[in-house]
Design an enzyme around this catalytic site. Structure first.
Site, PDB file in Angstrom:
ATOM      1  N   GLU A 126      15.656 -76.211  35.783  1.00  0.00           N
ATOM      2  CA  GLU A 126      15.971 -76.757  37.111  1.00  0.00           C
ATOM      3  C   GLU A 126      15.310 -75.934  38.212  1.00  0.00           C
ATOM      4  OE1 GLU A 126      16.905 -79.390  39.245  1.00  0.00           O
ATOM      5  OE2 GLU A 126      18.705 -79.514  37.994  1.00  0.00           O
ATOM      6  N   ASP A 180      12.163 -77.193  40.671  1.00  0.00           N
ATOM      7  CA  ASP A 180      12.362 -77.278  42.118  1.00  0.00           C
ATOM      8  C   ASP A 180      11.382 -76.407  42.884  1.00  0.00           C
ATOM      9  OD1 ASP A 180      14.472 -78.865  41.387  1.00  0.00           O
ATOM     10  OD2 ASP A 180      16.044 -77.483  42.013  1.00  0.00           O
ATOM     11  N   SER A 239      16.188 -84.481  40.163  1.00  0.00           N
ATOM     12  CA  SER A 239      15.942 -83.106  40.595  1.00  0.00           C
ATOM     13  C   SER A 239      14.466 -82.876  40.859  1.00  0.00           C
ATOM     14  CB  SER A 239      16.433 -82.107  39.543  1.00  0.00           C
ATOM     15  OG  SER A 239      15.827 -82.384  38.304  1.00  0.00           O
TER      16      SER A 239
END
Length: 605
Positions: free
Chosen positions: A300, A304, A518
């Site tokens: 994650e 990002d 995401s």
């Protein structure tokens, strides 16, 4: 200034006053047995929990008025964001509330030197043993076990405060908050990315997309999404941000998700060579770490930061790592944090004088697991950031119209109020009307990706900026469609969309392909950051809270967003909502056309 001095003196005086006799306890909040959690044994009386006490924000309605005025592109005050001091003055509690709450705390031996207050004094934090918390609130804390992952937390389903304290406290947590914050990356989509890259022949002609840069997108982007693909698809080729005009971008990290710098360098070497040897500013919130061991790299966090920072280089970048995650493990000892960590991040960032103008978050939870009082108060915190000129993007979710769980076999769509009726389950914070919720697309030409979260809040009413667009969508639905499964008067999500699958990132030293909203949220945030750079370079103000602008531009300038009209987002045993002309509950108003948006936001629309 005189009034602020008086306020401080009153607060200091009252905090040392002897406590007076308080009234009988009255229930403040009570919930049904939370779905997905099993009550275990009573919590240890000596376990330490940090109580967060919210005092009523005396003038939030006025702050909200300011927020909408400075965020409305057709208002004379557009862009005239408030200062930190101005925001704090509008949310500061009344001195009487401070006095009454101080008296209640003092009656249990808790005095000023043991308390921590937010800059506006609207939050009070105090660490106490569970036994004292139970006495203060006539509560029974237990250890609760999550039946999916075995995580354990300390919670109660009911708490009380003295009757004459009721109006001076909005909520106390941790009490009835049984959420389970999660990242939005759909990890089951991991594949070895190198194989995808090798499958694309260099002789395949580019894909024709009229709104893209040069009207063409490289054919490889249908199998692997890179920084170049995003720039081509969203018409941002050739724009290089200044890096020196004061613009900044930020990414939040939670749940021990660490952004690996070595992986970032591999990503830069692969996709953004000009960014090689550059990095980001790391900010620890409440002891948050950024472990750089190769094994600790987070999918994650890497996704990002790599795409958000790669797309916006050389814009100064910040990665916030916030400590704290359930579970509380009884065999290990007392919990160090039993609150949702994004509120700790809010506490921290609201106390800062300088904040990145664009911040993206890819973590959320089922809205129904968050007590209404807590959801509204956290949402008010996001509004404060918007009033100060910060654009906040949140992933809309990866479970279609369901609870965020991308696996239909484990997706639960039953109400959490004791009735156990089937209900679509939007996510929070994306359902907060003061943030921008980002759904997902796939392939070129773009279609809605099937896992894109979307729907309607059961907590927040539909804001006026959505009225025209959302009513148009609802009017197109066949009569009776999903009657009773969603709240047609609720805040609708998502607001916008971006690519959300087949992203090529580097994780633990190797290239992998990953998907999820995401990916969409930091991608859209990067486009907003580029727009902010264009404005700041012209001495204009940053965009701030985006939603009034987004819906106005989608209505007045249809080419500003690429309308997505194909796809649906199944969940809860239904096909979900369909993408359609105009706004829809899977891709919002569509994906960004940077070239058109840049001209609009730098030329007065």
């Amino acid at each position: 200034m005189r009034s602020f001095v008086w306020f401080a003196l009153v607060a200091a005086t009252l905090s040392n006053a002897a406590p007076s006799k308080l009234s009988a306890l009255k229930v403040k909040e009570e919930i049904a047995h939370p779905r997905g959690w099993v009550k275990s044994h009573p919590a240890p009386a000596d376990a330490i929990i940090e109580l967060r006490i919210a005092l009523p924000q005396s003038n939030f309605e006025e702050l909200e008025r300011h927020l909408y005025e400075v965020s409305d592109p057709f208002h004379t005050r557009y862009g005239q964001h408030l200062s930190k001091a101005e925001v704090e003055a509008l949310v500061a509690p009344h001195p009487e509330s401070i006095h009454v709450v101080n008296e209640w705390l003092a009656s249990h031996g808790l005095y000023e030197h043991e308390l921590t207050r937010s800059p506006a004094k609207d939050w009070v934090r105090v660490s106490v043993p569970v036994g004292l918390a139970e006495k203060m609130m006539d509560a029974e804390y237990h250890v609760w076990v999550n039946d999916k992952d075995g995580d354990t937390i300390i919670r109660t389903t009911k708490y009380s405060v003295p009757e004459d304290v009721h109006d001076h406290i909005e909520l106390i947590q941790p009490t009835t908050l049984f959420s389970n914050l999660r990242g939005m990356d759909t990890t089951f989509r991991f594949t070895d990315a190198d194989a995808n890259v090798q499958q694309v022949s260099p002789n395949v002609p580019p894909i024709s997309v009229p709104s893209a840069s040069g009207g063409k997108v490289d054919a490889s982007c249908n199998q692997t999404i890179t920084v170049s693909c995003i720039r081509e698809l969203y018409n941002a080729v050739g724009f290089t941000p200044s890096g020196k005009d004061g613009n900044q971008i930020g990414i939040t990290g939670y749940l021990e998700q660490f952004a690996n710098i070595a992986d970032l360098q591999l990503f830069f070497a692969d996709q953004v060579p000009a960014a090689l040897n550059s990095t980001f500013k790391f900010i620890s919130v409440k002891g948050g770490l950024n472990n750089q061991s190769i094994e600790a790299a987070g999918a994650e966090a890497n996704l990002d930061t790599q795409f958000a920072f790669g797309l916006t280089h050389p814009t100064p970048a910040t990665f916030f790592s916030t400590a704290g995650r359930p579970p509380f493990i009884p065999s290990v000892g007392s919990p160090t944090n039993t609150n949702e960590p994004y509120t700790d991040w809010l506490d921290f960032v609201l106390s800062q004088r300088t904040i990145p103008q664009t911040i993206s978050t890819s973590y959320a939870d089922s809205e129904q697991t968050v007590p209404v009082s807590f959801a509204r108060r956290a949402c008010n915190g996001f509004a404060q950031l918007g009033a100060r000129g910060v654009s906040l993007t949140f992933s809309s979710g990866d479970g279609g119209v369901g609870d965020g769980d991308p696996d239909p076999a484990t997706q639960e769509c039953f109400s959490n109020d004791g009735r156990n009726i089937t209900r679509f389950d939007p996510l929070f914070p994306p359902s907060c009307p003061f943030v921008t919720s980002v759904g997902g697309t796939i392939h070129i030409p773009e279609t809605a990706v099937d896992f894109s979260g979307g729907g309607f809040s059961n907590v927040f009413p539909r804001p006026s900026y959505q009225d025209v667009a959302v009513k148009g969508f609802l009017n197109k639905l066949p009569k009776g469609t999903y009657a009773g499964l969603f709240n047609p008067d609720g805040r609708a999500i998502p607001d916008v969309a971006a690519q959300a699958d087949l992203f090529r990132i580097f994780l633990s030293g190797r290239a992998v392909s990953i998907g999820g909203t995401s990916a969409a949220a930091p991608t859209f945030a990067a486009i907003i950051s580029l727009l902010n750079d264009a404005r700041l370079s012209k001495k204009q103000k940053p965009l701030g809270f985006l939603n009034p602008l987004i819906y106005a531009l989608a209505r007045e300038h249809p080419k500003a967003f690429n309308d997505i009209t194909v796809g649906n987002n199944p969940g809860c045993g239904t096909p979900g909502f369909n993408a359609t002309k105009g706004w829809d509950a899977i891709t919002g108003v569509g994906t960004p056309n940077f070239g058109v948006l840049k001209e609009l936001v730098t030329s007065g629309f």
